[in-house]
Design a protein around this motif. Structure first.
Motif, mmCIF file in Angstrom:
data_model
loop_
_atom_site.group_PDB
_atom_site.id
_atom_site.type_symbol
_atom_site.label_atom_id
_atom_site.label_comp_id
_atom_site.label_asym_id
_atom_site.label_seq_id
_atom_site.Cartn_x
_atom_site.Cartn_y
_atom_site.Cartn_z
ATOM 1 N N PRO A 83 52.310 27.873 27.208
ATOM 2 C CA PRO A 83 53.358 28.046 28.230
ATOM 3 C C PRO A 83 52.820 28.619 29.533
ATOM 4 N N LEU A 84 53.428 28.190 30.640
ATOM 5 C CA LEU A 84 53.125 28.786 31.938
ATOM 6 C C LEU A 84 53.942 30.051 32.077
ATOM 7 N N ASP A 85 53.406 31.047 32.768
ATOM 8 C CA ASP A 85 54.158 32.290 32.988
ATOM 9 C C ASP A 85 55.349 32.072 33.850
ATOM 10 N N THR A 104 45.660 27.846 44.178
ATOM 11 C CA THR A 104 45.120 28.903 43.328
ATOM 12 C C THR A 104 44.857 28.305 41.956
ATOM 13 N N ILE A 105 43.618 28.459 41.480
ATOM 14 C CA ILE A 105 43.241 27.972 40.153
ATOM 15 C C ILE A 105 43.090 29.193 39.256
ATOM 16 N N ILE A 106 43.685 29.144 38.061
ATOM 17 C CA ILE A 106 43.697 30.279 37.157
ATOM 18 C C ILE A 106 43.114 29.866 35.814
ATOM 19 N N GLY A 107 42.116 30.627 35.355
ATOM 20 C CA GLY A 107 41.545 30.398 34.025
ATOM 21 C C GLY A 107 42.362 31.120 32.972
ATOM 22 N N ARG A 108 42.165 30.765 31.715
ATOM 23 C CA ARG A 108 42.892 31.440 30.629
ATOM 24 C C ARG A 108 42.543 32.913 30.555
ATOM 25 N N ASP A 109 41.360 33.270 31.053
ATOM 26 C CA ASP A 109 40.935 34.672 31.041
ATOM 27 C C ASP A 109 41.554 35.469 32.192
ATOM 28 N N VAL A 130 34.624 22.641 33.542
ATOM 29 C CA VAL A 130 34.500 21.513 32.625
ATOM 30 C C VAL A 130 34.715 22.043 31.209
ATOM 31 N N ASN A 131 35.626 21.403 30.483
ATOM 32 C CA ASN A 131 35.944 21.774 29.094
ATOM 33 C C ASN A 131 36.441 23.208 28.955
ATOM 34 N N THR A 132 37.020 23.739 30.020
ATOM 35 C CA THR A 132 37.601 25.080 29.994
ATOM 36 C C THR A 132 39.048 24.969 30.466
ATOM 37 N N ILE A 133 39.964 25.483 29.682
ATOM 38 C CA ILE A 133 41.389 25.370 29.990
ATOM 39 C C ILE A 133 41.750 26.257 31.187
ATOM 40 N N HIS A 134 42.518 25.676 32.101
ATOM 41 C CA HIS A 134 42.941 26.367 33.319
ATOM 42 C C HIS A 134 44.182 25.664 33.873
ATOM 43 N N HIS A 135 44.770 26.229 34.909
ATOM 44 C CA HIS A 135 45.865 25.538 35.600
ATOM 45 C C HIS A 135 45.819 25.918 37.082
ATOM 46 N N ALA A 152 54.966 22.549 47.644
ATOM 47 C CA ALA A 152 54.994 24.011 47.722
ATOM 48 C C ALA A 152 55.698 24.560 46.487
ATOM 49 N N GLY A 153 55.138 25.602 45.902
ATOM 50 C CA GLY A 153 55.730 26.239 44.734
ATOM 51 C C GLY A 153 55.416 25.557 43.409
ATOM 52 N N LYS A 154 54.741 24.434 43.415
ATOM 53 C CA LYS A 154 54.455 23.675 42.191
ATOM 54 C C LYS A 154 53.364 24.353 41.362
ATOM 55 N N LYS A 155 53.605 24.419 40.040
ATOM 56 C CA LYS A 155 52.602 24.898 39.095
ATOM 57 C C LYS A 155 52.178 23.719 38.233
ATOM 58 N N LEU A 156 50.883 23.537 38.115
ATOM 59 C CA LEU A 156 50.353 22.494 37.230
ATOM 60 C C LEU A 156 50.236 23.084 35.833
ATOM 61 N N GLY A 157 50.451 22.274 34.837
ATOM 62 C CA GLY A 157 50.320 22.756 33.461
ATOM 63 C C GLY A 157 48.876 23.043 33.090
ATOM 64 N N TRP A 158 48.710 23.763 31.997
ATOM 65 C CA TRP A 158 47.383 24.062 31.482
ATOM 66 C C TRP A 158 46.695 22.753 31.100
ATOM 67 N N HIS A 159 45.428 22.651 31.435
ATOM 68 C CA HIS A 159 44.663 21.441 31.136
ATOM 69 C C HIS A 159 43.168 21.760 31.172
ATOM 70 N N HIS A 160 42.372 20.815 30.710
ATOM 71 C CA HIS A 160 40.920 20.926 30.887
ATOM 72 C C HIS A 160 40.378 19.562 31.280
ATOM 73 N N HIS A 161 39.205 19.572 31.883
ATOM 74 C CA HIS A 161 38.543 18.336 32.313
ATOM 75 C C HIS A 161 37.332 18.099 31.419
ATOM 76 N N PRO A 162 37.286 16.950 30.734
ATOM 77 C CA PRO A 162 36.113 16.655 29.908
ATOM 78 C C PRO A 162 34.928 16.130 30.723
ATOM 79 N N VAL A 163 35.136 15.928 32.022
ATOM 80 C CA VAL A 163 34.065 15.408 32.888
ATOM 81 C C VAL A 163 33.930 16.293 34.122
ATOM 82 N N MET A 164 32.746 16.247 34.732
ATOM 83 C CA MET A 164 32.518 17.028 35.949
ATOM 84 C C MET A 164 33.329 16.458 37.102
#
Length: 157
Positions: free
Chosen positions: A155-157, A98-103, A119-124, A75-87
């Motif tokens: 950086p994460l907010d 909650t998944i958040i895109g850079r946009d 895929v290949n899009t940065i999110h956290h 609970a309360g954990k934030k994952l760092g920004w990352h992207h997946h090169p595979v489906m």
């Protein structure tokens, strides 16, 4: 006993054996009339797009490597920004993620829901809830490809 009589006897025994087997199968299937005792199949998702509506890429060339991973996010954990090169896609079995895109676009995945990752899009991701998130993810990868590439420079907010 004549040859014809032997064949007729064999045919009769064969028919009786088949009837006995069919009757036994019918009795076994009668036990399965209980809907609570049936195998159930529920398709959770079928799509060619990630959660943000973007078309998934073409399959990789070469021999696939299928990977399944169980993630537990406190609970309360934030994952760092990352992207997946595979489906990849998954099933959230506990909590809310909650998944958040850079946009700034967000997707909240609830218990029992399936999600197809970008895929290949940065999110956290963030567990904004009060209980741990348990998420099973399935990756269509290839040997030596990373499942995720971290972006610690963002950086994460």
């Amino acid at each position: 006993m004549k040859k014809t009589q032997i064949w007729m006897l064999a045919a009769i025994l064969s028919i009786c054996g088949t009837v006995a087997v069919v009757t036994a199968c019918e009795k076994a299937n009668a036990q399965n009339d209980d809907p609570n005792n049936q195998v159930q199949s529920v398709e959770l998702i079928r799509t060619d797009k990630s959660w943000d509506g973007v078309d998934l890429p073409e399959y990789l060339q070469g021999r696939p490597e299928l990977v399944a991973v169980k993630y537990v996010f406190p609970a309360g954990k934030k994952l760092g920004w990352h992207h997946h090169p595979v489906m990849n896609y998954g099933i959230l079995v506990q909590g809310e993620l909650t998944i958040i895109g850079r946009d700034g676009k967000e997707k909240v995945v609830h218990e029992g829901e399936a999600v197809v990752e970008m895929v290949n899009t940065i999110h956290h991701g963030e567990n904004r809830g009060t209980k741990p998130v348990i998420l099973y993810m399935f990756y269509l990868s290839q040997k030596d490809l990373p499942l995720a590439v971290q972006h610690p420079e963002i950086p994460l907010d």
